[in-house]
Design a protein around this motif. Structure first.
Motif, PDB file in Angstrom:
ATOM      1  N   VAL A 229     -11.890   4.599   2.193  1.00 23.13           N
ATOM      2  CA  VAL A 229     -10.889   4.148   1.226  1.00 23.13           C
ATOM      3  C   VAL A 229     -10.709   5.295   0.251  1.00 23.13           C
ATOM      4  O   VAL A 229     -11.682   5.877  -0.233  1.00 23.13           O
ATOM      5  CB  VAL A 229     -11.338   2.863   0.486  1.00 23.13           C
ATOM      6  CG1 VAL A 229     -10.404   2.553  -0.666  1.00 23.13           C
ATOM      7  CG2 VAL A 229     -11.384   1.691   1.437  1.00 23.13           C
ATOM      8  N   TYR A 230      -9.428   5.637  -0.061  1.00 24.92           N
ATOM      9  CA  TYR A 230      -9.157   6.747  -0.957  1.00 24.92           C
ATOM     10  C   TYR A 230      -8.050   6.388  -1.939  1.00 24.92           C
ATOM     11  O   TYR A 230      -7.254   5.483  -1.697  1.00 24.92           O
ATOM     12  CB  TYR A 230      -8.783   8.004  -0.157  1.00 24.92           C
ATOM     13  CG  TYR A 230      -7.503   7.879   0.648  1.00 24.92           C
ATOM     14  CD1 TYR A 230      -6.299   8.359   0.139  1.00 24.92           C
ATOM     15  CD2 TYR A 230      -7.501   7.292   1.910  1.00 24.92           C
ATOM     16  CE1 TYR A 230      -5.130   8.251   0.861  1.00 24.92           C
ATOM     17  CE2 TYR A 230      -6.344   7.180   2.635  1.00 24.92           C
ATOM     18  CZ  TYR A 230      -5.155   7.658   2.114  1.00 24.92           C
ATOM     19  OH  TYR A 230      -4.003   7.542   2.821  1.00 24.92           O
ATOM     20  N   ARG A 231      -8.039   7.097  -3.065  1.00 25.33           N
ATOM     21  CA  ARG A 231      -6.982   6.935  -4.066  1.00 25.33           C
ATOM     22  C   ARG A 231      -5.777   7.772  -3.654  1.00 25.33           C
ATOM     23  O   ARG A 231      -5.907   8.958  -3.369  1.00 25.33           O
ATOM     24  CB  ARG A 231      -7.455   7.427  -5.439  1.00 25.33           C
ATOM     25  CG  ARG A 231      -8.366   6.504  -6.115  1.00 25.33           C
ATOM     26  CD  ARG A 231      -8.492   6.874  -7.603  1.00 25.33           C
ATOM     27  NE  ARG A 231      -9.446   5.952  -8.179  1.00 25.33           N
ATOM     28  CZ  ARG A 231     -10.676   6.257  -8.520  1.00 25.33           C
ATOM     29  NH1 ARG A 231     -11.092   7.483  -8.431  1.00 25.33           N
ATOM     30  NH2 ARG A 231     -11.480   5.348  -8.991  1.00 25.33           N
ATOM     31  N   ARG A 232      -4.626   7.169  -3.683  1.00 27.84           N
ATOM     32  CA  ARG A 232      -3.395   7.896  -3.384  1.00 27.84           C
ATOM     33  C   ARG A 232      -2.794   8.425  -4.679  1.00 27.84           C
ATOM     34  O   ARG A 232      -3.123   7.941  -5.762  1.00 27.84           O
ATOM     35  CB  ARG A 232      -2.400   6.987  -2.669  1.00 27.84           C
ATOM     36  CG  ARG A 232      -2.904   6.550  -1.296  1.00 27.84           C
ATOM     37  CD  ARG A 232      -1.979   5.534  -0.652  1.00 27.84           C
ATOM     38  NE  ARG A 232      -0.592   5.886  -0.769  1.00 27.84           N
ATOM     39  CZ  ARG A 232       0.156   6.363   0.221  1.00 27.84           C
ATOM     40  NH1 ARG A 232      -0.377   6.526   1.412  1.00 27.84           N
ATOM     41  NH2 ARG A 232       1.413   6.672   0.041  1.00 27.84           N
ATOM     42  N   ASN A 233      -1.935   9.404  -4.565  1.00 22.40           N
ATOM     43  CA  ASN A 233      -1.297   9.985  -5.747  1.00 22.40           C
ATOM     44  C   ASN A 233      -0.383   8.996  -6.466  1.00 22.40           C
ATOM     45  O   ASN A 233      -0.132   9.129  -7.655  1.00 22.40           O
ATOM     46  CB  ASN A 233      -0.502  11.237  -5.370  1.00 22.40           C
ATOM     47  CG  ASN A 233      -1.407  12.371  -4.950  1.00 22.40           C
ATOM     48  OD1 ASN A 233      -2.572  12.409  -5.329  1.00 22.40           O
ATOM     49  ND2 ASN A 233      -0.882  13.293  -4.156  1.00 22.40           N
ATOM     50  N   ASP A 234       0.127   7.997  -5.730  1.00 22.93           N
ATOM     51  CA  ASP A 234       1.021   7.017  -6.355  1.00 22.93           C
ATOM     52  C   ASP A 234       0.275   5.874  -7.046  1.00 22.93           C
ATOM     53  O   ASP A 234       0.879   4.935  -7.546  1.00 22.93           O
ATOM     54  CB  ASP A 234       2.004   6.457  -5.325  1.00 22.93           C
ATOM     55  CG  ASP A 234       1.321   5.735  -4.166  1.00 22.93           C
ATOM     56  OD1 ASP A 234       0.080   5.557  -4.205  1.00 22.93           O
ATOM     57  OD2 ASP A 234       2.030   5.347  -3.216  1.00 22.93           O
ATOM     58  N   GLY A 235      -1.064   5.947  -7.086  1.00 20.68           N
ATOM     59  CA  GLY A 235      -1.864   4.929  -7.774  1.00 20.68           C
ATOM     60  C   GLY A 235      -2.393   3.837  -6.861  1.00 20.68           C
ATOM     61  O   GLY A 235      -3.227   3.027  -7.267  1.00 20.68           O
ATOM     62  N   ASN A 236      -1.907   3.776  -5.634  1.00 15.68           N
ATOM     63  CA  ASN A 236      -2.385   2.782  -4.677  1.00 15.68           C
ATOM     64  C   ASN A 236      -3.621   3.323  -3.963  1.00 15.68           C
ATOM     65  O   ASN A 236      -4.079   4.427  -4.232  1.00 15.68           O
ATOM     66  CB  ASN A 236      -1.285   2.457  -3.664  1.00 15.68           C
ATOM     67  CG  ASN A 236      -0.106   1.747  -4.311  1.00 15.68           C
ATOM     68  OD1 ASN A 236      -0.291   0.902  -5.182  1.00 15.68           O
ATOM     69  ND2 ASN A 236       1.101   2.114  -3.907  1.00 15.68           N
ATOM     70  N   TYR A 237      -4.144   2.511  -3.034  1.00  8.48           N
ATOM     71  CA  TYR A 237      -5.313   2.910  -2.262  1.00  8.48           C
ATOM     72  C   TYR A 237      -4.915   3.031  -0.787  1.00  8.48           C
ATOM     73  O   TYR A 237      -4.061   2.298  -0.296  1.00  8.48           O
ATOM     74  CB  TYR A 237      -6.444   1.895  -2.417  1.00  8.48           C
ATOM     75  CG  TYR A 237      -6.935   1.779  -3.820  1.00  8.48           C
ATOM     76  CD1 TYR A 237      -7.851   2.697  -4.324  1.00  8.48           C
ATOM     77  CD2 TYR A 237      -6.476   0.784  -4.678  1.00  8.48           C
ATOM     78  CE1 TYR A 237      -8.286   2.625  -5.625  1.00  8.48           C
ATOM     79  CE2 TYR A 237      -6.913   0.700  -5.990  1.00  8.48           C
ATOM     80  CZ  TYR A 237      -7.822   1.617  -6.463  1.00  8.48           C
ATOM     81  OH  TYR A 237      -8.249   1.565  -7.759  1.00  8.48           O
ATOM     82  N   GLY A 238      -5.572   3.959  -0.108  1.00 13.17           N
ATOM     83  CA  GLY A 238      -5.358   4.115   1.321  1.00 13.17           C
ATOM     84  C   GLY A 238      -6.623   3.778   2.065  1.00 13.17           C
ATOM     85  O   GLY A 238      -7.739   3.954   1.538  1.00 13.17           O
ATOM     86  N   LEU A 239      -6.483   3.276   3.304  1.00 10.68           N
ATOM     87  CA  LEU A 239      -7.615   2.932   4.141  1.00 10.68           C
ATOM     88  C   LEU A 239      -7.479   3.718   5.436  1.00 10.68           C
ATOM     89  O   LEU A 239      -6.451   3.649   6.108  1.00 10.68           O
ATOM     90  CB  LEU A 239      -7.650   1.435   4.432  1.00 10.68           C
ATOM     91  CG  LEU A 239      -8.723   0.945   5.412  1.00 10.68           C
ATOM     92  CD1 LEU A 239     -10.122   1.170   4.825  1.00 10.68           C
ATOM     93  CD2 LEU A 239      -8.515  -0.519   5.746  1.00 10.68           C
ATOM     94  N   ILE A 240      -8.506   4.477   5.784  1.00 11.50           N
ATOM     95  CA  ILE A 240      -8.531   5.220   7.035  1.00 11.50           C
ATOM     96  C   ILE A 240      -9.504   4.515   7.967  1.00 11.50           C
ATOM     97  O   ILE A 240     -10.668   4.334   7.644  1.00 11.50           O
ATOM     98  CB  ILE A 240      -8.963   6.678   6.823  1.00 11.50           C
ATOM     99  CG1 ILE A 240      -8.003   7.391   5.872  1.00 11.50           C
ATOM    100  CG2 ILE A 240      -9.051   7.416   8.159  1.00 11.50           C
ATOM    101  CD1 ILE A 240      -8.429   8.791   5.509  1.00 11.50           C
ATOM    102  N   GLN A 241      -8.956   4.126   9.143  1.00 14.63           N
ATOM    103  CA  GLN A 241      -9.775   3.431  10.145  1.00 14.63           C
ATOM    104  C   GLN A 241      -9.664   4.201  11.457  1.00 14.63           C
ATOM    105  O   GLN A 241      -8.611   4.746  11.775  1.00 14.63           O
ATOM    106  CB  GLN A 241      -9.234   2.002  10.390  1.00 14.63           C
ATOM    107  CG  GLN A 241      -9.305   1.115   9.184  1.00 14.63           C
ATOM    108  CD  GLN A 241      -8.640  -0.247   9.471  1.00 14.63           C
ATOM    109  OE1 GLN A 241      -7.663  -0.327  10.179  1.00 14.63           O
ATOM    110  NE2 GLN A 241      -9.221  -1.275   8.874  1.00 14.63           N
ATOM    111  N   PRO A 242     -10.734   4.222  12.254  1.00 16.37           N
ATOM    112  CA  PRO A 242     -10.643   4.877  13.557  1.00 16.37           C
ATOM    113  C   PRO A 242      -9.800   4.048  14.513  1.00 16.37           C
ATOM    114  O   PRO A 242      -9.750   2.820  14.429  1.00 16.37           O
ATOM    115  CB  PRO A 242     -12.093   4.974  14.016  1.00 16.37           C
ATOM    116  CG  PRO A 242     -12.801   3.909  13.284  1.00 16.37           C
ATOM    117  CD  PRO A 242     -12.064   3.709  11.983  1.00 16.37           C
ATOM    118  N   ALA A 243      -9.112   4.732  15.429  1.00 15.94           N
ATOM    119  CA  ALA A 243      -8.333   4.025  16.448  1.00 15.94           C
ATOM    120  C   ALA A 243      -9.292   3.354  17.417  1.00 15.94           C
ATOM    121  O   ALA A 243     -10.382   3.837  17.674  1.00 15.94           O
ATOM    122  CB  ALA A 243      -7.427   4.997  17.196  1.00 15.94           C
ATOM    123  N   SER A 244      -8.892   2.224  17.948  1.00 18.55           N
ATOM    124  CA  SER A 244      -9.776   1.487  18.843  1.00 18.55           C
ATOM    125  C   SER A 244      -9.817   2.072  20.183  1.00 18.55           C
ATOM    126  O   SER A 244     -10.181   2.882  20.723  1.00 18.55           O
ATOM    127  CB  SER A 244      -9.362   0.038  19.021  1.00 18.55           C
ATOM    128  OG  SER A 244      -7.994  -0.144  18.979  1.00 18.55           O
TER     129      SER A 244
END
Length: 178
Positions: free
Chosen positions: A163-178
């Protein structure tokens, strides 16, 4: 150390030349690689001027002193140069230890970013401890810290996520592909 001594408005003296070379040879213990020293000894009226330029070992150090005695001017400028070399070496050691301990700044990678092949940057590897939690809990942990991202094991899928902070103030979630 390779040394060249130049005399201006002063008769060349083997005593001064050997004195300078002997003093500069002591600097080899501070330098890892061979260095080159350019020395200019000059006299203007009653002022004796000693100028030193040391180049090598990723350093470029300059020093200049004026006194009434040439030997005193040489000693004073060499003291200055020694301090400069020690200070520069300490900075290099601190930078290396910062790199090794993983204190390098985290990179913000935007979606669609493709790094250039010839960017010349270094990859600095660090190890991270991660705990099992939900993505919502990871966002709360991220809010409590000053970090830009958090690595965790998703308790639902049992896979590593980020989970990371985006520049626009929202959060991003990085998940591996199945």
């Amino acid at each position: 150390m390779q040394t060249s001594v130049t005399f201006k408005n002063l008769d060349p003296s083997e005593n001064l030349k050997s004195y300078v070379k002997d003093k500069l040879d002591k600097f080899d213990r501070f330098l890892d690689n061979p260095a080159e020293a350019n020395v200019v000894l000059s006299v203007e009226k009653f002022r004796h001027i000693a100028e030193f330029n040391i180049i090598g070992d990723r350093l470029k150090i300059n020093g200049r002193e004026e006194t009434n005695d040439m030997y005193l001017a040489i000693d004073m400028v060499l003291d200055k140069l020694e301090k400069q070399i020690k200070k520069s070496k300490q900075k290099i050691r601190e930078r290396r230890s910062d790199r090794k301990s993983g204190k390098a700044a985290a990179m913000d990678i935007e979606p669609g970013y493709i790094p250039e092949e010839d960017s010349g940057g270094e990859i600095i590897a660090t190890t991270i401890d991660y705990k099992p939690m939900d993505p919502e809990e990871a966002v709360m942990q991220l809010d409590l810290s000053d970090d830009n991202f958090i690595v965790f094991t998703n308790s639902r899928t049992e896979r590593i996520n980020v989970v990371y902070r985006r520049n626009d103030g929202n959060y991003g979630l990085i998940q591996p592909a199945s």
